[in-house]
Scaffold this active site. Structure first.
Site, PDB file in Angstrom:
ATOM      1  N   GLU A  89      19.303  26.554  58.879  1.00  0.00           N
ATOM      2  CA  GLU A  89      18.661  26.291  57.596  1.00  0.00           C
ATOM      3  C   GLU A  89      18.907  24.833  57.205  1.00  0.00           C
ATOM      4  OE1 GLU A  89      18.621  28.479  53.223  1.00  0.00           O
ATOM      5  OE2 GLU A  89      20.510  28.358  54.338  1.00  0.00           O
ATOM      6  N   LYS A 161      11.621  32.285  52.797  1.00  0.00           N
ATOM      7  CA  LYS A 161      12.827  33.041  52.435  1.00  0.00           C
ATOM      8  C   LYS A 161      12.588  33.920  51.208  1.00  0.00           C
ATOM      9  CE  LYS A 161      17.741  32.078  51.428  1.00  0.00           C
ATOM     10  NZ  LYS A 161      18.686  30.966  51.175  1.00  0.00           N
ATOM     11  N   CYS A 202      19.551  32.901  56.039  1.00  0.00           N
ATOM     12  CA  CYS A 202      20.794  32.800  55.278  1.00  0.00           C
ATOM     13  C   CYS A 202      21.084  33.994  54.375  1.00  0.00           C
ATOM     14  CB  CYS A 202      20.807  31.485  54.500  1.00  0.00           C
ATOM     15  SG  CYS A 202      22.473  30.933  54.007  1.00  0.00           S
TER      16      CYS A 202
END
Length: 328
Positions: A89, A161, A202
Site C-alpha cells: 500500500e 479499498k 491493509c
C-alpha cells in the site's frame, strides 16, 4: 483429533451413504505439504508451480525515488525467476499531511501509473500495486486503489479499498482515512499467473467475511493484502491475522508491507510475508524492516490437497443453512 475410518459398515448407515463415504479422501494425518502429490486427472502431471515475490519498502513523499525503489525490487523479482511481484500500500507516495495526499492523486491513466505500466511491460512481469492515490469522486477525497498490471503493461484490474482506517490507536497515532479517502463498493477477483487473485488492502484484513466472499463465492486461490500497518497494531495482530485468513480460506496470502519511518509523523511495521494454505509462513525477509523482496512458489497441487482433505467450502455451504439469514 482425526480418527481412522473403519473398513466395517457403520451402524445405521444406508448403503448409498456407505458408498459415498468410501469415495471420500482419507483424513489428514500429516501436513499436506509432506504428502506425496496426488496424480492429476487424465494422467498428466501436477500443475507447474509459479514463483512470486512479495516486496517491502519505505515510501516517502518523493514519487521518483519511490518508483526507483519499486523498479529495483521488480528487477530483483525477475532475476529470481518470478512471474509476479506484490508491492505494498502507498508504494508510490506517502506524505506528511492530508493536503499532500490529495495533491498527489492522479487518474489511473495519468503519467505516474503509466510509468509503472511501462515498467511491467519492459520486464515482462505482473505487478500488484497495493494502494495508489487515485483521483476520487470530489476535490476533498481520493480512492485508495489496488491495481494489477499484466506483463504487457495492461491494467487488468482495480480494487478501491472498502474498509477505511478510522482508528485512535492506544498509545499510537490517530488516523482518519475517511477524511481524505472515499470507500470502494466492489470486491474484485482477477486471473493472474499465480491463480485467481482476491484483491484487498491493509485494514480489510480485519474483516474475514470479505475474504470468505472472495474465496468461496468468487473462486480466489490467492489473496493479496498489501499494507502500511502501524507499529503497535502490527506487533499485536499482523501475522496472526494473515495466517488466520490463509487457514480459514485455504488460500495463499501475500502481504507486501511498508516498513520503517517514512517521515516525522508516520512509521510502518514491515514484516512482509507469504503464507501458504496450511497457514505456514513460506517467505519473509531476513530483516523485517529492510527494503527488499522475499520469494516463494505458489503450489497449486498443495492448495488442491488442502481443500480436498478438509472440504471447508462444502462444510460452509451446509453450515450456512443454520445461521445465515434468508430472504424476508
Amino acid at each position: 483429533m482425526q480418527t481412522p475410518r473403519s473398513s466395517e459398515p457403520r451402524l445405521g448407515c444406508a448403503p448409498q451413504e456407505e458408498a459415498a463415504a468410501a469415495t471420500q479422501p482419507p483424513p489428514l494425518t500429516r501436513p499436506p505439504d509432506q504428502e506425496a502429490p496426488a496424480p492429476a486427472a487424465g494422467g498428466g502431471g501436477a500443475p507447474a508451480n509459479v514463483r512470486i515475490a512479495v516486496g517491502q519498502m519505505t515510501s516517502t513523499g518523493d514519487t521518483s525515488a519511490n518508483f526507483d525503489t519499486c523498479a529495483r525490487l521488480a528487477q530483483d523479482a525477475v532475476q529470481a525467476g518470478c512471474r509476479m511481484i506484490f508491492l505494498p500500500e502507498c508504494f508510490s507516495f506517502i506524505g506528511e499531511s492530508p493536503s499532500e495526499t490529495l495533491a498527489a492523486a492522479q487518474p489511473l491513466d495519468g503519467p505516474l501509473m503509466t510509468r509503472y505500466r511501462d515498467l511491467a511491460r519492459s520486464l515482462g512481469l505482473w505487478l500488484s500495486l497495493g494502494g495508489f492515490q487515485e483521483v476520487g469522486p470530489d476535490p476533498t477525497h481520493i480512492f485508495n486503489t489496488h491495481v494489477v498490471v499484466d506483463d504487457t503493461g495492461a491494467l487488468v484490474a482495480r480494487y478501491r479499498k472498502i474498509h477505511l482506517f478510522d482508528v485512535d490507536v492506544p498509545n499510537g497515532p490517530v488516523l482518519l482515512e475517511s477524511r481524505t479517502t472515499a470507500p470502494g463498493t466492489e470486491a474484485v477477483v482477477v486471473d493472474t499467473p499465480a491463480g485467481p487473485l482476491g484483491m484487498t488492502t491493509c485494514y480489510d484484513l480485519r474483516f474475514p467475511e470479505l475474504y470468505a466472499q472472495l474465496t468461496w463465492e468468487r473462486g480466489a486461490q490467492i489473496l493479496a493484502i498489501p499494507s502500511a500497518f502501524t507499529v503497535i497494531t502490527g506487533q499485536a495482530h499482523w501475522e496472526v491475522l494473515l495466517r488466520a485468513r490463509a487457514i480459514e480460506c485455504q488460500a495463499y496470502v501475500v502481504a507486501a508491507a511498508q516498513a520503517g519511518r517514512h517521515n516525522g509523523k508516520r512509521e510502518s511495521y514491515g514484516h512482509a510475508l507469504i503464507v501458504d494454505p496450511w497457514g505456514t509462513v513460506v517467505a519473509a525477509l531476513p530483516d523485517p524492516h529492510a527494503t527488499g523482496i522475499a520469494v516463494a512458489e505458489v503450489d497449486a497441487a498443495l492448495l488442491a490437497r488442502v481443500r480436498e482433505r478438509m472440504p471447508c467450502r462444502l462444510h460452509r455451504l451446509r453450515g450456512r443453512e443454520a445461521y445465515a439469514p434468508g430472504p424476508d
